[in-house]
Structure formats: C-alpha cells, structure tokens
Write an enzyme that holds these catalytic residues in place. Sequence first.
Site, short mmCIF file in Angstrom:
data_model
loop_
_atom_site.label_atom_id
_atom_site.label_comp_id
_atom_site.label_asym_id
_atom_site.label_seq_id
_atom_site.Cartn_x
_atom_site.Cartn_y
_atom_site.Cartn_z
N ARG A 165 0.85 -1.19 0.00
CA ARG A 165 0.00 0.00 0.00
C ARG A 165 0.89 1.25 0.00
O ARG A 165 1.52 1.57 1.01
CB ARG A 165 -0.93 0.03 1.21
CG ARG A 165 -1.79 1.29 1.25
CD ARG A 165 -3.04 1.17 2.11
NE ARG A 165 -2.76 1.12 3.54
CZ ARG A 165 -3.72 1.22 4.48
NH1 ARG A 165 -4.99 1.37 4.12
NH2 ARG A 165 -3.41 1.13 5.75
N ASP A 445 -4.06 2.82 14.07
CA ASP A 445 -3.24 3.47 13.06
C ASP A 445 -3.76 4.88 12.84
O ASP A 445 -4.58 5.38 13.61
CB ASP A 445 -3.16 2.64 11.77
CG ASP A 445 -4.48 2.58 11.00
OD1 ASP A 445 -5.44 3.28 11.38
OD2 ASP A 445 -4.53 1.83 10.02
#
Length: 526
Positions: A165, A445
Amino acid sequence: MPLDIAANVQILGPVEGRAVEILTPEAVAFVADLHRRFDGRRRELLQARQARQAKFDAGELPDFLDETSHVRAADWTVAPVPADLQDRRVEITGPVDRKMIINALNCGAKVFMADFEDATAPTWANVVEGQVNLKDRWNGVLDHVDPKSGKAYALGANPAVLKVRPRGWHLPERHLEVDGAPVAGALFDFGLYVFHNAKAALAQGSGPYFYLPKLESHLEARLWNAVFVHAQEALGLPVGTFKATVLIETIPAAFEMDEILFELKDHIVGLNCGRWDYIFSFIKRLGRTPAFLTPDRSAMVMGKAFLGAYSLKLIQTCHRRGAFAMGGMAAQIPVKGDEAANQAAFAKVRADKEREAGAGHDGTWVAHPDLVPVAMEVFDRLMPTPNQLSKTLEGLEITQPQMLELHDGVRTETGVREAIRVGVRYTQAWLEGRGAVPLYNLMEDAATAEICRTQLWQWVRLAAELDDGRVLTSELFIGLFTQEMGDLRSQFGSPKLEEAAHLFTRMVLEEGMEEFLTLPAYELIA
C-alpha cells in the site's frame, strides 16, 4: 548536502548504507518521470476534493452520479484475477519494518499488505528501509536478527502473498524533489517498488500487487490507471500486469464503486471496506451539518446504519463485476495477563468475521498474527469455496438515504476522554516514528487518530450535548484535555508527547477542519 542525480532532481535525505541499492540513478529517474507526467493531474484532483467539499458545506449530499449512470447500467466485468489472489480469506496488514514483514509473511494469512500509509510513520529512514526489506523479500534474502534478544527471523516456505500500500495522493515525500517540487509519496512508494521488484515477483509466480488508499472519485482511480499503464510500458510489461485492490474508505468513493472498478478494470481485483477511514471521511465530509452529528465512536459499528449499507453495496457491486469484496479490519490484539478480556476480544473478532462471511465478503483483515486463526476458522467454516463471487445479492437495493443513515447512540464524557487519550498517544507515537501502535487493547493506526480529532472538532463546533446534559464547549474540552494530559504526562511524558498535545488541541479547536492530521504532523518529522 543535496545529491544531484539528474537535471533538476535532488535527494534531500541521506543516501547511506543500503539506501544506495534503492535510490539508484535509474530508479530515481523512473520516479522523476512519473512525477513529471502525473503530478499536475494529482494536484488538480486534490483541488477538486476541496471544490466538492464546498458543495457539501453548502448542503449538497453525496449521491450516485448522473453523468456515469451508463457505467452502472452496463454489463461488464474486470479482467481475470491471478491465481494467487483467488483465495484471500484472511489478510494481515502492518508496517514495513523488517521483523514485522517476516512475521506477517509467515503468520498463516493468505495475503500480507506491507503498508507505507496509515501503519507507517513516513520518516525518511522508514520509507527507504521499507523498500530495502521488500526488495530482499523478492531476492530471497529477507532475514533478521533481533539486536536485543539475539532471536533470528527468516522467511518460511509458504509465505503470504505480498501486496503493497503506497501513500495516498495527498501526502508528499519531501526528501525527493523534482524541478523544485516534492514528489508525491504515492509515486515514490509505488515507483521504487515496481522498478526494483515487478519482474522478480512475476518470475516467482506472483506479481506486483497493490492496495490503493484514500481515493475520493473515479477520476482519481483513472489517474492510478494511467500511472499503471505508463509504468508497465516503461518496464516492458504487458498492460494488466499490475493488480490492485482499492480501499473504499471515503464517503464520496462509496457512491462511485462501479466507476472506480470500470476505470481500473484491466488492473483491479477487488474493493475493500476500509471502515475506520470511512468513519473519518463521513465526519470530515458531512460533519459540519448538525443532521450528521455523530455518537461515540464505539456506537458506530459495522452491520448497522451507513456502515452496514456500504458494506452490502460493496459486495453487490464487486460480485456483479467479477471482483472480490474484502471485509474490514479487526483491530483487536491479544490481552496479555487477562484471559477473560482476551477471550472477550477474540469473541468480538469472531462475531465480526461471521457477519462479514455471512453477508458475502470474500475475505477479511486482521491486525495481529494471533487473530489469523480466529478469522481463518470463521471463513473456512462459512466459506468452503475460495471466494463468494457467486453471492451476488441480486435484487437488493441500497439507496442514498441508507448510505447516509447515522448510527443511534449518545455522546459521553468517557467517549471524549478516550478520543483525547487515543488521539494524543497515537500522534506522539507517529512523531516518534511508529505508525501502528497498540493502545488500550486495540492496534491503532492513523485512521483512528483521525476519527478522534475530527469527532472532537465536530462536537465542539456543533455544541454537542453529552448524555449528562452538558454541552461540549471548548472550555469543557480544554478542562477534560488538561486532566487527561496530567495522566499521560505521568506515564508517557516526553517532548514528543508535548508536540502531539499541541498539534492535537490546535486541530480540534481551529475554525476550519484540516484535511489530514498527517499533513501538519509530517512537517514535524520531515
């Protein structure tokens, strides 16, 4: 001193140790070419986000687009999915540090997403070392010895399929300038990875596979498709070699899922319910309107209201087009020293995955290796085939009002305090160079920190009433913040904690809502 690689290209971070293997003149020239071809359009699309926001602020609501109704009505499918992506029942995600990558590839999950985005604080050292680690994976030399314990780590015989990613379109990489401007973090991460690894991955029976984050429109997907096509041609690879899964983690993108699949139809294999960022986007895009005043984060659960509607819409859309519909993240982590709490956490994961598999998702995400067997058991039991493409949800109608339905629930002082603690502690960790942080028995996160600060911003801005009758004024927020900071200082005091507290409070109390916490935070680490 800046290092001149080519005309008007400068590396502003240190190039030492194994960084020289990644930042070769040829690789940097490849990234510079991507920048020159595509950065102008990227900037235009970021401006388009702001123009769209102005319409939302004026009362317009996200909706399915009239101008692309022909795409939604037509019968078409995406290109065939590679063999090693046919079964993705459990995927694990995490940052790109060396030990994490080895453990994730070895943990028994079908897929590992190496994350340069929300789970990685993009210090220069982190992003360059991440590229070294991924190159070593494809070169067969990925191993590690922990300097403290002396424990050795090595890649096992049957590692998970690797997906990468890159950063979202909005994030810069200030350590590489082309023609006087920083390159996009997305093009830096993507370009270096494919330049060094695309052919090696193909030679080993896999391929250059990606997760694409934070898209807000099919036009942004079109830009990624153009980047893919050009990069494949430049590397001598056939169009369609690169394969991507797009995270549907913004409210505008949820109304353009067909169109996103169509724009990337030669390169896309699925969509993913990025639930935490989706809540953040819902607040960011609609949160100035009192009708969308959100309850505590804990009340906004999958399977209900706007989250449940978009999950079903994603399954229906993907399966009609031959693409996989991936479920969301289970953020729970093992609770050490408290078996009852540990079993409760596992039970939550199990119930969430049963909902996803039962609805028709083709796989799911977990944040910790110990959760892989829990999720795997559920999908093995409820999905005996490699995927559920045959589950089309034909006849189900998901409407715009369902996609915008707010969860029931209240706002509490407990919710305010939790948002302060999680937001500040995560921001502190990010400034210290860590992007995936275990906090209060969850793996957090950047997305969860974004929920915390935007939700507090919304509650203060709209004078939200708490369940005890008090209004969350800026004065009440500051009082609660001061109390929480006293506890945090006693446990985690550091200069970075103070920087995090200052940044977090400023973003909660400022008049306008900043697009991303990570943009001003990046200025503090770059």
